[in-house]
Design a protein around this motif. Structure first.
Motif: not given
Length: 254
Positions: A81-101
């Motif tokens: 949601g709006y309140r946890d948007e930054g935290e969730t995108l950081a988790t997404f970015a970590d997964r992408v950096a580890d090679g996830a599509t």
């Protein structure tokens, strides 16, 4: 919006998303797709968008958006949601950096009201972001109202931050061109927009159409005049608008 952005003082993440065109070098890398899933009816999800969702290892988006596509992918779905948007995108970015599509999902078409989220995804990941357009409720409303895009002024108020320039565009164009407006729940709903352009001198007799939940089973349309629509502000407030937050306003020109 998330605490990472104060959109009244800037920066607006939409500016990052629109700062430069997509390049050939971006396309040669493995990008993160920002997919418009359409207005909610699965028949309006494009095959290209569905493939990007189906082939992803991880999908991110607002919970209400992700819920529409959960059954079309085996990816890990990260919702926010709006309140946890930054935290969730950081988790997404970590997964992408580890090679996830990775694939980000947005309602409708990212080119219509989606650039703030696209910019946040772009700021979070260390890969190019590629927009996969979708069918938007705006396109559906234009079809229903018979307001060709080349004769129409389109404004989205469905964003955070300053909207005075957008309202000025509506005031300047009303009556001369068709208007298509994506309202902002709940402070700039269709009746509020109507009242504002009426105050700027628009003719009360102009035809106004409010489309709600386009392409859904409970789709509805209210056909009225600008004057009658603006009168609803007398008996509505932020919590009692007669219209859904899934609305598009069309005002036909003289």
């Amino acid at each position: 919006m998330s605490d990472d952005y104060d959109l009244d003082s800037g920066p607006d993440p939409a500016e990052l998303a629109a700062a430069a065109s997509e390049s050939a070098s971006d396309r040669s890398e493995e990008p993160v797709d920002a997919v418009g899933i359409g207005p909610g009816n699965p028949e309006y999800l494009t095959p290209r968008g569905e493939r990007a969702i189906r082939e992803a290892d991880v999908v991110v988006g607002f919970e209400t958006v992700v819920d529409y596509i959960r059954g079309r992918t085996e990816a890990d779905c990260l919702t926010c949601g709006y309140r946890d948007e930054g935290e969730t995108l950081a988790t997404f970015a970590d997964r992408v950096a580890d090679g996830a599509t990775g694939t980000a999902v947005l309602m409708g078409d990212p080119n219509h009201s989606g650039y703030q989220f696209v910019g946040k995804v772009q700021a979070a990941v260390d890969r190019p972001v590629r927009i996969v357009p979708g069918i938007s409720s705006l396109q559906m409303a234009a079809s229903r109202a018979r307001t060709p895009m080349e004769a129409t002024t389109f404004v989205t108020l469905h964003k955070s931050g300053e909207i005075t320039p957008d309202l000025d565009r509506l005031r300047d164009a009303v009556g001369e061109r068709h208007l298509l407006v994506l309202p902002r729940p709940y402070d700039w709903m269709p009746e509020d927009i109507a009242a504002d352009v009426l105050d700027a001198g628009a003719a009360p007799s102009l035809e106004a159409l409010v489309f709600e939940r386009l392409t859904h089973d409970d789709e509805a349309v209210t056909t009225t005049t600008l004057g009658e629509l603006g009168a609803h502000t007398a008996d509505s407030d932020a919590s009692t608008s007669p219209f859904s937050d899934l609305s598009v306003l069309a005002v036909r020109a003289d």
